[in-house]
Design a protein around this motif. Structure first.
Motif, PDB file in Angstrom:
ATOM      1  N   LEU C 180      48.219 -18.207  33.688  1.00  0.00           N
ATOM      2  CA  LEU C 180      49.087 -17.057  34.179  1.00  0.00           C
ATOM      3  C   LEU C 180      48.169 -16.147  34.816  1.00  0.00           C
ATOM      4  O   LEU C 180      48.650 -15.413  35.822  1.00  0.00           O
ATOM      5  CB  LEU C 180      49.519 -16.547  32.589  1.00  0.00           C
ATOM      6  N   VAL C 181      46.995 -16.210  34.337  1.00  0.00           N
ATOM      7  CA  VAL C 181      46.099 -14.914  35.043  1.00  0.00           C
ATOM      8  C   VAL C 181      45.813 -15.257  36.381  1.00  0.00           C
ATOM      9  O   VAL C 181      45.802 -14.415  37.437  1.00  0.00           O
ATOM     10  CB  VAL C 181      44.617 -14.986  34.447  1.00  0.00           C
ATOM     11  N   ILE C 182      45.580 -16.512  36.824  1.00  0.00           N
ATOM     12  CA  ILE C 182      45.299 -16.858  38.167  1.00  0.00           C
ATOM     13  C   ILE C 182      46.577 -16.686  39.112  1.00  0.00           C
ATOM     14  O   ILE C 182      46.520 -15.967  40.175  1.00  0.00           O
ATOM     15  CB  ILE C 182      45.006 -18.322  38.356  1.00  0.00           C
ATOM     16  N   SER C 183      47.779 -16.963  38.487  1.00  0.00           N
ATOM     17  CA  SER C 183      49.134 -16.894  39.066  1.00  0.00           C
ATOM     18  C   SER C 183      49.165 -15.115  39.375  1.00  0.00           C
ATOM     19  O   SER C 183      49.351 -14.648  40.594  1.00  0.00           O
ATOM     20  CB  SER C 183      49.985 -17.425  38.431  1.00  0.00           C
ATOM     21  N   VAL C 184      49.006 -14.554  38.281  1.00  0.00           N
ATOM     22  CA  VAL C 184      49.361 -12.936  38.332  1.00  0.00           C
ATOM     23  C   VAL C 184      48.194 -12.486  39.160  1.00  0.00           C
ATOM     24  O   VAL C 184      48.651 -11.325  39.927  1.00  0.00           O
ATOM     25  CB  VAL C 184      49.634 -12.338  36.858  1.00  0.00           C
ATOM     26  N   GLU C 185      47.126 -12.680  39.161  1.00  0.00           N
ATOM     27  CA  GLU C 185      46.361 -12.090  39.779  1.00  0.00           C
ATOM     28  C   GLU C 185      46.400 -12.306  41.486  1.00  0.00           C
ATOM     29  O   GLU C 185      46.123 -11.280  42.305  1.00  0.00           O
ATOM     30  CB  GLU C 185      44.746 -12.415  39.610  1.00  0.00           C
ATOM     31  N   GLY C 186      46.832 -13.571  41.788  1.00  0.00           N
ATOM     32  CA  GLY C 186      46.949 -13.855  43.204  1.00  0.00           C
ATOM     33  C   GLY C 186      48.182 -13.245  43.789  1.00  0.00           C
ATOM     34  O   GLY C 186      48.195 -12.417  44.678  1.00  0.00           O
ATOM     35  N   THR C 187      49.353 -12.870  42.851  1.00  0.00           N
ATOM     36  CA  THR C 187      50.416 -11.994  43.320  1.00  0.00           C
ATOM     37  C   THR C 187      49.985 -10.345  43.699  1.00  0.00           C
ATOM     38  O   THR C 187      50.329  -9.970  44.550  1.00  0.00           O
ATOM     39  CB  THR C 187      51.554 -12.091  41.956  1.00  0.00           C
ATOM     40  N   LEU C 188      49.171 -10.179  42.589  1.00  0.00           N
ATOM     41  CA  LEU C 188      48.710  -8.470  42.568  1.00  0.00           C
ATOM     42  C   LEU C 188      47.964  -8.415  43.820  1.00  0.00           C
ATOM     43  O   LEU C 188      48.034  -7.212  44.513  1.00  0.00           O
ATOM     44  CB  LEU C 188      47.696  -8.307  41.240  1.00  0.00           C
ATOM     45  N   ARG C 189      47.077  -9.710  44.265  1.00  0.00           N
ATOM     46  CA  ARG C 189      46.179  -9.243  45.346  1.00  0.00           C
ATOM     47  C   ARG C 189      47.016  -9.218  46.574  1.00  0.00           C
ATOM     48  O   ARG C 189      46.839  -8.479  47.753  1.00  0.00           O
ATOM     49  CB  ARG C 189      45.178 -10.432  45.697  1.00  0.00           C
ATOM     50  N   ALA C 190      47.988  -9.938  46.708  1.00  0.00           N
ATOM     51  CA  ALA C 190      49.008 -10.095  47.850  1.00  0.00           C
ATOM     52  C   ALA C 190      50.006  -8.761  47.746  1.00  0.00           C
ATOM     53  O   ALA C 190      50.322  -8.448  48.896  1.00  0.00           O
ATOM     54  CB  ALA C 190      50.247 -11.304  47.679  1.00  0.00           C
ATOM     55  N   ALA C 191      50.068  -8.248  46.668  1.00  0.00           N
ATOM     56  CA  ALA C 191      50.953  -6.923  46.725  1.00  0.00           C
ATOM     57  C   ALA C 191      50.122  -5.743  47.290  1.00  0.00           C
ATOM     58  O   ALA C 191      48.851  -5.640  47.171  1.00  0.00           O
ATOM     59  CB  ALA C 191      51.426  -6.757  45.122  1.00  0.00           C
ATOM     60  N   ASP C 192      50.940  -4.959  47.865  1.00  0.00           N
ATOM     61  CA  ASP C 192      50.295  -3.771  48.479  1.00  0.00           C
ATOM     62  C   ASP C 192      49.898  -2.566  47.477  1.00  0.00           C
ATOM     63  O   ASP C 192      50.405  -1.931  46.637  1.00  0.00           O
ATOM     64  CB  ASP C 192      51.455  -3.137  49.566  1.00  0.00           C
ATOM     65  N   PRO C 193      48.675  -2.471  47.413  1.00  0.00           N
ATOM     66  CA  PRO C 193      48.041  -1.506  46.310  1.00  0.00           C
ATOM     67  C   PRO C 193      48.372   0.036  46.594  1.00  0.00           C
ATOM     68  O   PRO C 193      48.300   0.853  45.823  1.00  0.00           O
ATOM     69  CB  PRO C 193      46.495  -1.545  46.461  1.00  0.00           C
ATOM     70  N   ARG C 194      48.913   0.132  48.086  1.00  0.00           N
ATOM     71  CA  ARG C 194      49.271   1.261  48.242  1.00  0.00           C
ATOM     72  C   ARG C 194      50.385   2.091  47.735  1.00  0.00           C
ATOM     73  O   ARG C 194      50.671   3.318  47.571  1.00  0.00           O
ATOM     74  CB  ARG C 194      49.334   1.691  49.919  1.00  0.00           C
ATOM     75  N   PHE C 195      51.273   1.068  47.094  1.00  0.00           N
ATOM     76  CA  PHE C 195      52.437   1.720  46.375  1.00  0.00           C
ATOM     77  C   PHE C 195      52.135   2.351  44.921  1.00  0.00           C
ATOM     78  O   PHE C 195      52.555   3.250  44.350  1.00  0.00           O
ATOM     79  CB  PHE C 195      53.437   0.337  45.726  1.00  0.00           C
ATOM     80  N   GLU C 196      50.921   1.887  44.359  1.00  0.00           N
ATOM     81  CA  GLU C 196      50.374   2.485  43.246  1.00  0.00           C
ATOM     82  C   GLU C 196      49.943   3.805  43.718  1.00  0.00           C
ATOM     83  O   GLU C 196      49.853   4.846  42.948  1.00  0.00           O
ATOM     84  CB  GLU C 196      49.232   1.897  42.767  1.00  0.00           C
ATOM     85  N   ILE C 222      54.536 -13.057  37.875  1.00  0.00           N
ATOM     86  CA  ILE C 222      54.711 -13.101  36.729  1.00  0.00           C
ATOM     87  C   ILE C 222      55.582 -14.181  35.948  1.00  0.00           C
ATOM     88  O   ILE C 222      55.024 -15.067  35.265  1.00  0.00           O
ATOM     89  CB  ILE C 222      54.794 -11.780  35.719  1.00  0.00           C
ATOM     90  N   ALA C 223      56.669 -14.196  36.539  1.00  0.00           N
ATOM     91  CA  ALA C 223      57.771 -15.214  35.823  1.00  0.00           C
ATOM     92  C   ALA C 223      56.923 -16.601  36.165  1.00  0.00           C
ATOM     93  O   ALA C 223      57.037 -17.557  35.544  1.00  0.00           O
ATOM     94  CB  ALA C 223      58.944 -14.920  36.527  1.00  0.00           C
ATOM     95  N   ALA C 224      56.303 -16.823  37.390  1.00  0.00           N
ATOM     96  CA  ALA C 224      56.149 -18.133  38.064  1.00  0.00           C
ATOM     97  C   ALA C 224      54.709 -18.540  36.962  1.00  0.00           C
ATOM     98  O   ALA C 224      54.636 -19.644  36.626  1.00  0.00           O
ATOM     99  CB  ALA C 224      55.476 -18.043  39.487  1.00  0.00           C
ATOM    100  N   GLY C 225      54.025 -17.577  36.717  1.00  0.00           N
ATOM    101  CA  GLY C 225      52.742 -17.797  36.035  1.00  0.00           C
ATOM    102  C   GLY C 225      53.171 -18.157  34.495  1.00  0.00           C
ATOM    103  O   GLY C 225      52.520 -18.857  34.087  1.00  0.00           O
ATOM    104  N   ALA C 226      54.123 -17.531  33.905  1.00  0.00           N
ATOM    105  CA  ALA C 226      54.640 -17.727  32.684  1.00  0.00           C
ATOM    106  C   ALA C 226      55.124 -19.189  32.499  1.00  0.00           C
ATOM    107  O   ALA C 226      54.881 -19.648  31.586  1.00  0.00           O
ATOM    108  CB  ALA C 226      55.776 -16.448  32.266  1.00  0.00           C
ATOM    109  N   VAL C 227      55.873 -19.512  33.584  1.00  0.00           N
ATOM    110  CA  VAL C 227      56.536 -21.006  33.610  1.00  0.00           C
ATOM    111  C   VAL C 227      55.299 -22.027  33.523  1.00  0.00           C
ATOM    112  O   VAL C 227      55.221 -22.748  32.622  1.00  0.00           O
ATOM    113  CB  VAL C 227      57.485 -21.319  34.682  1.00  0.00           C
ATOM    114  N   LEU C 228      54.198 -21.489  34.483  1.00  0.00           N
ATOM    115  CA  LEU C 228      53.120 -22.702  34.305  1.00  0.00           C
ATOM    116  C   LEU C 228      52.532 -22.416  32.973  1.00  0.00           C
ATOM    117  O   LEU C 228      52.148 -23.808  32.436  1.00  0.00           O
ATOM    118  CB  LEU C 228      52.227 -22.046  35.512  1.00  0.00           C
ATOM    119  N   ALA C 229      52.372 -21.636  32.285  1.00  0.00           N
ATOM    120  CA  ALA C 229      51.780 -21.287  31.399  1.00  0.00           C
ATOM    121  C   ALA C 229      52.415 -22.051  30.100  1.00  0.00           C
ATOM    122  O   ALA C 229      51.704 -22.806  29.364  1.00  0.00           O
ATOM    123  CB  ALA C 229      51.301 -19.948  30.797  1.00  0.00           C
ATOM    124  N   TRP C 230      53.767 -21.849  29.974  1.00  0.00           N
ATOM    125  CA  TRP C 230      54.751 -22.289  29.156  1.00  0.00           C
ATOM    126  C   TRP C 230      54.762 -23.916  29.183  1.00  0.00           C
ATOM    127  O   TRP C 230      54.427 -24.568  28.293  1.00  0.00           O
ATOM    128  CB  TRP C 230      56.126 -21.809  29.422  1.00  0.00           C
TER     129      TRP C 230
END
Lengths: 274, 369, 296
Positions: C180-196, C222-230
């Motif tokens: 989950l951590v790897i999946s979500v971190e990857g998504t976060l890195r791809a997401a534009d931090p300027r929205f924050e 997050i959903a993809a990561g949760a599925v992997l983790a599950w």
């Protein structure tokens, strides 16, 4: 997402590579071209004909003593090599019937040996070479003051047993039934070593395991003998396998195990004479 | 440059930095941001109601200055006061600042209404209050019927207005706009530029916009601050800057030939090169500027002695703009000359062609450095 | 896979017959866009098909060799249902734990620069390469009755984790959370931090920006990561049996039941595996469909 996928792929790649490496190792029994035919002069351990690699599948409880015997064998027959695969007798039997290349099978129970003989994978009749008896493994110093099998039924104690599907579990159940005791453990462990580990790590207060396992654990556990164990003695059969590629060496190794010298090593490890 | 504002430079000059005493209200900042080898050092003073454009080439540090004002880039040094309050150490969420980002950064998962309501919600309004205020802003910007649309369903111009509404809905005392028109196509741009100018004119607090487009800057801003390589190179009203550029960059932006030299009466000597005759009589270091359209080209040396500013040049390149041709000339004097396509054909201009260029003194403009 | 191929042969047939031109053209366009034949280089197609076979053939073998006649008996066995229920409950709980701890961790790794971040990232993903049994032993040493943390848990709160259902959840979360951590971190890195950043300029604190802007934006990751983790938690064996032991109804999940059945009754083991397989496929397919429609 793509990143993750790539990383996962890389990891899968590593896994596959590792698998390949493993299979490469196990298939590299380029043992011997010295196939001098089944002459069957088995009882002569110092025969010059013995050479190459002999692969022995043996029950996990035999690890220490068989490793020692393997060294003796290699010393007595220069140029030979003994390759061991230790594991649960059931898994080993399944591997053998599944076609795993092995010369000798030493099992922890006649029941698992029967799987191999029934499948027609044994050459000759299995011979019992040692017996093993159950013992209670308690914490060092026996703080719970366990003295009998009945003491294990105290509700304050965390006891682990082997699962009934594996030999040590079946034997323990037999002993409990004989003593008319009902014991609810906190866990039915997958094999005797895991049961012992739980006590070694002090997660459980006691486990019912083999004498040899208590012996091998040294001072990490304290052994407590109990009379009911006599009714659930485990016999260890050994046999040469039909698909053996090195029959001479296989016979020579079995002979060593059954010799006086071999028996001494085994009894030192806590096994009983057959 | 054809903007009407060029005829009324006095109004905005009065509120500029030349006006003297620092006003208690408005923006007073010196922004120093160091990042590796790059150093931004820009002083800005903007009165309430004034619109200032930071104009400069890419990489000049304009956006860094904007981020520093918003609190998104920390100041290395300097100060930042808004309406008398020091903001250097205030985190972005606590500054009374609204930002319109270059690509708007509308939250894609929220409707236009919820995008605009986001700020008021963060400032403590209830959901209903925030939505009411958002609806009001959308209505004011003519977007009432798009309130329920997600950003990806909006046109570029609509998205730009939603972004403006979102930035204004928190009632900022400082409005920052980063290349507000850059993401639009040429046609929308014209329309949105006019609308934005109207909205900015209505805004009563300080507005600072960043652009590399001189036209946007001149239409939208009361005053320009030209930034090159992290420093302010010139500032003033659009008309002053358009007529009196002080760097090659600005001269190119406003489409003028610009030279620097020593004046002695009506003659300006350019370093070791040729000299230019001007109408103004000056002395000391000066700039001389004239538009490309003031140049006349000849293939043979003109015999009439009317033009004293006569240089021998070679055509370096030709570029066509509508029915005009811009000739890039090298030689005695580097020049940009505009002529009609017909004239270019008659002169048989091609790269490498030798030409004579003249400029009437009356069409040049000299001013002290 | 078969549909475009059919289209293609249809188009070919039209060509042979000299069929209507317009129809032919439209079809060939469709084929060109989506079909297997054109535009898929054999250098990619062949390994891809081998890959599919590699992953699917063992499962098919399981189906072929399954003791179908014994299956009804297995399915009506209370012990099987008990193990299956426990598996689903524990895997879901472990996924929940992974989400609660793993998403903030992924955010920290992706968005905050701190000394030793690379090291922390490596450590966090270590359970991926650790043999699960070793993971189980490590958990015992940390959280067991005599472990460095578990000792205090026991003496202060009277909590012991080994041999409990909670222990199963802990073991599964330990193994599953890195996915989950790897999946979500990857998504976060791809997401534009300027929205924050945009949220910050609108008055949102970092937490509000995370909750109201970042979280919705990275929801698919997050959903993809949760599925992997599950999925990983559902199949977990080594860490679970080592840390939580094996007791029916309390810590015996399906993989443990399958493994132990394999010792004595391989046919029953296959039947149990099929049950686990069917349930996971049903759940995963169900989730996927829901996202597809929700995601638009």
């Amino acid at each position: 997402m793509t990143r993750t996928a790539r990383r996962t792929l890389q990891m899968t790649g590593v896994g596959v590579a590792a698998l390949l490496a493993l299979s490469a190792c196990s298939s590299s029994d380029d043992s011997s071209s010295a196939k001098s035919g089944p002459t069957g002069s088995a009882s002569a351990p110092a025969s010059d004909k013995v050479s190459g690699t002999v692969t022995v599948f043996a029950a996990a409880s035999l690890k220490e003593s068989f490793t020692a015997l393997g060294e003796k064998f290699e010393k007595a027959h220069p140029g030979t090599k003994v390759a061991f695969s230790f594991g649960g007798s059931d898994s080993l039997a399944a591997s053998i019937t599944g076609g795993a290349p092995a010369d000798v099978f030493a099992s922890a129970s006649p029941k698992t040996m029967k799987i191999v003989t029934d499948a027609g994978d044994a050459s000759g009749t299995p011979a019992t070479f040692v017996r093993n008896q159950l013992e209670i493994a308690a914490l060092p110093g026996n703080p719970a003051k366990i003295a009998s099998l009945k003491d294990l039924t105290k509700p304050s104690l965390k006891v682990v047993l082997c699962d009934k599907t594996v030999p040590c579990g079946a034997a323990a159940q037999k002993a409990l039934d004989a003593a008319r005791l009902k014991l609810t453990p906190v866990s039915y462990e997958q094999d005797v070593k895991s049961a012992l580990t739980k006590v070694e790590l002090k997660e459980a207060d006691a486990a019912v395991v083999y004498r040899t396992d208590v012996h091998a654990a040294g001072d990490k556990v304290e052994g407590v003998e109990f009379p009911e164990s006599a009714g659930a003695v485990n016999e260890y059969p050994i046999v040469q396998l039909k698909d053996s590629k090195n029959a001479e060496a296989a016979q020579a190794f079995i002979a060593l195990v059954r010799s006086a010298e071999g028996r001494q090593v085994l009894t030192e490890a806590g096994f009983l004479k057959p | 440059m054809d903007d009407s504002r060029t005829t009324e430079p006095d109004h905005s000059a009065a509120s500029g930095p030349g006006a003297g005493d620092p006003a208690p209200d408005g923006l007073d900042a010196r922004l120093v941001v160091e990042r590796g080898a790059f150093r931004l050092d820009v002083a800005l003073r903007v009165a309430p109601g004034e619109v200032v454009a930071l104009l400069g080439p890419n990489g000049a540090g304009k956006t860094t200055a904007l981020r520093a004002l918003a609190g998104l880039a920390p100041l290395t040094d300097g100060h930042l006061r808004l309406d008398g309050a020091a903001l250097e150490r205030t985190p972005p969420e606590s500054r009374p600042v609204g930002v319109v980002f270059q690509d708007y950064l509308l939250f894609p998962h929220l409707t236009a209404l919820d995008n605009v309501a986001f700020g008021p919600r963060c400032h403590g309004a209830t959901r209903a209050e925030a939505r009411a205020r958002a609806a009001e802003w959308l209505g004011r910007l003519g977007l009432a019927e798009h309130a329920g649309a997600k950003p990806r369903k909006l046109s570029g111009g609509q998205a730009q207005r939603v972004a403006l509404a979102r930035a204004l809905a928190t009632g900022p005392r400082l409005l920052l706009l980063d290349e507000p028109l850059a993401a639009l196509d040429a046609r929308t741009r014209l329309e949105v530029r006019a609308q934005l100018r109207r909205h900015l004119a209505e805004f009563e607090a300080v507005a600072v916009l960043v652009t590399h487009d001189p036209l946007d800057a001149m239409v939208l801003a009361d005053r320009l601050v030209v930034v090159e390589d992290g420093r302010v190179v010139q500032e003033g009203t659009p008309s002053v800057i358009a007529r009196h550029p002080r760097t090659d960059y600005i001269a190119q932006l406003v489409g003028l030939n610009l030279y620097r030299g020593q004046a002695d009466g009506h003659t300006v000597r350019l370093g070791t090169g040729p000299s230019i005759t001007t109408t103004e009589a000056l002395s000391g270091p000066v700039f001389v500027a004239f538009p490309p359209s003031a140049i006349t080209l000849y293939r043979d040396r003109p015999t009439g002695a009317s033009a004293r500013n006569l240089w021998r040049c070679r055509v370096n390149g030709l570029e066509s703009h509508g029915d005009q041709v811009r000739a890039d000339l090298t030689g005695e004097l580097p020049l940009a000359a505009d002529l009609t396509t017909v004239a270019a054909a008659e002169l048989d201009l091609h790269p490498g062609a030798e030409v004579w260029a003249t400029v009437k003194a009356a069409q040049t403009h000299a001013y002290p450095v | 896979m078969t549909l475009p191929a059919t289209d293609r042969s249809g188009a070919a047939a039209d060509t042979l017959k000299g069929g209507p031109r317009r129809r032919l053209r439209r079809r060939s366009v469709r084929t060109g866009g989506r079909g297997l034949g054109r535009g898929v280089p054999p250098a990619l197609l062949v390994p891809a098909l081998i890959g599919v076979a590699f992953l699917v053939v063992p499962l098919i073998a399981l189906l072929v060799r399954a003791p179908w006649h014994g299956l009804p008996a297995q399915l009506t066995s209370a012990e099987v249902w008990q193990a299956l229920r426990l598996s689903l409950v524990c895997a879901t709980a472990a996924t929940a734990v992974s989400l609660v701890l793993g998403v903030p961790l992924a955010w920290l790794l992706a968005r905050v620069e701190f000394p030793g971040r690379g090291l922390v990232r490596a450590l966090v993903t270590l359970p991926l390469v650790l043999p699960p049994v070793v993971g189980g032993v490590a958990l015992l040493m940390a959280l067991g009755r005599n472990g460095i943390v578990g000792r205090s848990l026991d003496s202060w709160f009277g909590i012991t984790l080994p041999f409990t259902t909670t222990g199963v959840v802990v073991a599964e979360a330990f193994v599953a959370m890195p996915f989950l951590v790897i999946s979500v971190e990857g998504t976060l890195r791809a997401a534009d931090p300027r929205f924050e950043e945009a949220a910050a300029t609108l008055g949102a604190s970092r937490f509000t920006a995370f909750r109201r802007v970042t979280l919705p934006l990275i929801a698919p990751g997050i959903a993809a990561g949760a599925v992997l983790a599950w999925a990983r938690a559902l199949g977990e064996f080594g860490a679970t049996i080592t840390f939580a032991g094996n007791f029916p109804g309390r810590t015996q999940t399906m993989p443990l039941a399958v493994y132990l059945a394999l010792q004595s009754d391989p046919e029953a083991a296959i039947a149990l595996s099929l049950v686990l397989l069917a349930v996971s496929v049903a759940v995963l397919a169900g989730l996927r469909d829901r996202w597809m429609t929700a995601g638009g």
